[in-house]
Each structure stands twice: as structure tokens, then as C-alpha cells.
Design a protein around this motif. Structure first.
Motif, short mmCIF file in Angstrom:
data_model
loop_
_atom_site.label_atom_id
_atom_site.label_comp_id
_atom_site.label_asym_id
_atom_site.label_seq_id
_atom_site.Cartn_x
_atom_site.Cartn_y
_atom_site.Cartn_z
N LEU A 275 -30.74 -7.66 4.51
CA LEU A 275 -31.70 -6.60 4.79
C LEU A 275 -33.09 -6.96 4.27
CD1 LEU A 275 -32.39 -3.69 5.73
CD2 LEU A 275 -31.70 -2.93 3.44
N ASN A 276 -33.15 -7.39 3.04
CA ASN A 276 -34.44 -7.72 2.42
C ASN A 276 -34.49 -9.22 2.12
OD1 ASN A 276 -35.50 -4.96 2.23
ND2 ASN A 276 -33.84 -4.64 0.76
N GLN A 301 -32.43 -8.03 10.09
CA GLN A 301 -32.62 -6.95 9.12
C GLN A 301 -32.19 -5.61 9.70
OE1 GLN A 301 -36.86 -8.46 8.44
NE2 GLN A 301 -36.41 -7.55 6.44
N ALA A 305 -29.26 -3.18 8.24
CA ALA A 305 -29.48 -1.76 7.94
C ALA A 305 -28.41 -0.89 8.57
CB ALA A 305 -30.87 -1.33 8.43
N ALA A 323 -36.51 -1.62 1.92
CA ALA A 323 -36.70 -1.87 3.36
C ALA A 323 -37.65 -0.86 4.00
CB ALA A 323 -35.36 -1.85 4.07
N ASP A 326 -40.98 -2.32 4.36
CA ASP A 326 -41.09 -3.58 5.11
C ASP A 326 -42.24 -3.49 6.11
OD1 ASP A 326 -39.09 -6.13 5.67
OD2 ASP A 326 -40.22 -5.56 7.47
N VAL A 331 -37.64 -2.54 11.19
CA VAL A 331 -36.83 -2.54 9.97
C VAL A 331 -36.89 -1.17 9.30
CG1 VAL A 331 -36.50 -3.60 7.70
CG2 VAL A 331 -37.17 -5.02 9.65
N ALA A 335 -33.74 1.33 8.72
CA ALA A 335 -33.44 1.66 7.32
C ALA A 335 -33.42 3.17 7.15
CB ALA A 335 -34.48 1.02 6.40
#
Length: 376
Positions: A275-276, A301, A305, A323, A326, A331, A335
Motif C-alpha cells: 500500500l505504501n 496500491q 487498499a 495512504a 498519498d 490511492v 484507502a
């Protein structure tokens, strides 16, 4: 020894499990089927693969006389459970459209070099209906789940064909369904009912399709909420319809050696890291397995999520909070959906704080919807 025999022996020598040969003719049945389902497959028909052109392969290679088709068994080693919940086996095996510098990318290159050594012109960038080609060559038959099955292996196979300008000895077809009579376990097991009848798949509902074809330049990056809910932790590919198939059980239950590369890989792979992701994670944990369709990390990503949201574990709220800052709208949007899915006081607080600073209208809409759905 005939050229046909030499070709087949070389293919087996470099690791292919089966090899067959058919005349280089067009595939009118494939053209008709794809055209009749144009709406479902418009992303493919209009894309760079140009399947309808490849199905009339002499329009691309007028000198074509034969198609040599091969089966590679990619399930010769064990796949870690930590990865099969997330990544399809064919991608873990690093054999799907592998780059030439990797072992599975060098195999087709070795085959092309061998053919050229014997004076063959070898077609380049011709997209063929691989399963139909292999069935016409007698080395696979069909499963109701749309996969090709090789005798003694199952459906965990990768097909590669080579078009040449030499007349060779041809094999007999096995264009038939090899499933047990009355079996529909694959159709029942598909969480999204993407297999709407035997041998018919709506790719737009397929989990695998939604993990990697939903990109802005291909089919749009939006994944329907109904589909997200059923993706589980799948982030690249899906094997559910193959895992439940009776024809695959012997291989799935076999005692196979571990793939030590995957064992090491799994120890340093997680959805929260995906994700990150850092540049290092992208280069060492995304690209080595998932180089097939996606180049832009925001789609990975997004998928991570969704997976974290489906896990529903509040322990991932801090990762999703990161996130939400981001730079990519996509993203942040997904998220937010994941935070709403997890729910709870901390998730709701993160969503409200994010809404106050958000500038993207699409993300604001997702955040607002997530806040209304998040339970405390």
C-alpha cells in the motif's frame, strides 16, 4: 531425423512439457466468438494485442506455414500459502510474458534461435488464440472454467506458440471439454459469477481482470464496489476456479519441493508494504512477480487498499491513514473505501480529518460514502 522431430525434442529439452504442431491457418471460430462478445472484450479487441488480426495470421506473416505450440508446466514446485491468497500462481512462477533476461523469458528466445538456425523465418508479435492453437495440436483440452488443461499436469500451464515458414508434420486435435460430466464446481465457486456458462467468461466480472486490467489506458481504473467486496485479498490474479477444479486436485495435493525464491520472497511481502511502497519494495517485491500488465504503482496500491479493507482489521488503520496522504487520487480514494469497510472510531476520525483537506471531488465523494458506512 526429421526437422519436426528435432524441433519437438529441442522444445522438451529446454523445459517445455508438451509440444504440438498445426498448419498456419486462420481461426474463424475464434473471430466469430470474439466478435459476438465485442462488448465484453472491447478492451482486448481494441488494444495493442490485435487478436482479430492475429487470428488471420497470414495478414501479418504471409509466408506462415506452421504453428509450433508448447506447454510449460509452471506448477512443478510448491507455492507458499502466504502468497497464493494474494497473487496468482502463474505470476508467482515468473513465466507469464517474462522478460528475456529472466529464465522463463530466455526459454522462448532459445526456441526462436533454434528455429532460425534451421533456416526458419519466425513470426514476431503475432497474438494467437493460444488455447485453441494448443487444442488443435492435441496437447490440451478445455475446462469449463475457460482454462486449457494438459494431461498429467492440469491447468497450471503456460502456452507459447511460434509461427514459422516451414511445412512440418502436423498433429491431431483435441478440441473438446475434458471436464467430468455435469461438473460445475468452478462456476459455483467464482465469487463474482464471472463464468456465466460453461466456456464463457465475462472478464469485467473476473477478479483477475479487475486486479490488473482496470487501468485508465485500458478499461478505466474504477472497480465496482460489488466486485471490491468479493476480491478478498487478491491483488494480482485469481486462481479460485482452478483451485476447486477436480482435474487439478492431484497436482494441488502433491508433495512438491518448495520454490526457495518464493519462500524468501514471502517473508518480506505484505499488503501494508504494498500500500505504501518504497522504491525498493517496488523493485524487489512488485516487479519480479507482477511485471505482466501494470507499470504504474498506483494500481498496485489500489489493490492493496481493497485487500486491507476486506480483511477488516483495525490494525491496518494507521497504514491507510498514511495512504490518505498519498499524492495519487486513486490511492486516496480506495484507502478511504477500505477505512469505511474496516469501520470503528479511529477509521472514522481518519476519514473526517482527510475530508477537511481533500481537494479531489472523486475522493471527497468516496470519503463521504465511507464515513456514512463506517460503524463505530
Amino acid at each position: 531425423m526429421s526437422l519436426t522431430t528435432q524441433i519437438k525434442e529441442f522444445a522438451l529439452d529446454i523445459g517445455y512439457s508438451k509440444v504440438g504442431i498445426i498448419p498456419a491457418e486462420s481461426f474463424p471460430e475464434y473471430i466469430t466468438d470474439l466478435t459476438n462478445r465485442h462488448e465484453m472484450y472491447s478492451f482486448y479487441i481494441k488494444g495493442s494485442f490485435r487478436p482479430l488480426v492475429g487470428a488471420e495470421l497470414r495478414s501479418l506473416m504471409p509466408t506462415a506455414k506452421s504453428i509450433i505450440t508448447t506447454v510449460y508446466d509452471y506448477s512443478q514446485k510448491n507455492f507458499p500459502k502466504e502468497l497464493t491468497d494474494k497473487i496468482g500462481r502463474v505470476y508467482q512462477a515468473r513465466c507469464y510474458n517474462a522478460p528475456p533476461e529472466r529464465i522463463n523469458g530466455s526459454r522462448p528466445q532459445l526456441m526462436r534461435e533454434f528455429l532460425r538456425k534451421f533456416g526458419c523465418e519466425v513470426g514476431d508479435k503475432i497474438s494467437l488464440p493460444e488455447r485453441l492453437v494448443a487444442a488443435k495440436a492435441g496437447i490440451v483440452n478445455y475446462g469449463k472454467n475457460n482454462f486449457a488443461y494438459a494431461e498429467g499436469v492440469g491447468s497450471f500451464i503456460y502456452l507459447t506458440s511460434f509461427v514459422v515458414d516451414k511445412e512440418l508434420d502436423y498433429d491431431s486435435p483435441t478440441v473438446e471439454v475434458g471436464c467430468p460430466e455435469g461438473c460445475s464446481v468452478c462456476m459455483k465457486a467464482c465469487p463474482t459469477q464471472a463464468i456465466y456458462e460453461p466456456l464463457k467468461l465475462d472478464p469485467r466480472r473476473c477478479i483477475a481482470f479487475n486486479t490488473f486490467m482496470t487501468q485508465d489506458r485500458i478499461a478505466g481504473s474504477h472497480i465496482e464496489p460489488e466486485i471490491r467486496e468479493k476480491m478478498g485479498t487478491k491483488v494480482h490474479g485469481c486462481d479460485i476456479c482452478q483451485e476447486v477444479c477436480p482435474r487439478n486436485q492431484a497436482r494441488l495435493k502433491a508433495k512438491l519441493p518448495d520454490d526457495e525464491y518464493l519462500v524468501n520472497f514471502a517473508q518480506n511481502f505484505s499488503l501494508s508494504q504494498m500500500l505504501n511502497m518504497t522504491d525498493e519494495f517496488y523493485s524487489t517485491r512488485i516487479q519480479p512477480l507482477m511485471f505482466n500488465y501494470i507499470r504504474d504503482r498506483k494500481y498496485f496500491q489500489r489493490n492493496a487498499a481493497i485487500a486491507l479493507g476486506n480483511l477488516g482489521d483495525p490494525a491496518f488503520v494507521p497504514d491507510l491513514e498514511v495512504a490518505m496522504k498519498d499524492p495519487e487520487d486513486l490511492v486516496r480514494e480506495y484507502a478511504a473505501w477500505a477505512l469505511g469497510k474496516i469501520g470503528g472510531r479511529s477509521a472514522k476520525e481518519v476519514l473526517k480529518a482527510s475530508l477537511s483537506r481533500e481537494t479531489s471531488e472523486s475522493v471527497k465523494t468516496e470519503i463521504s460514502g465511507a464515513i456514512s458506512k463506517a460503524t463505530i
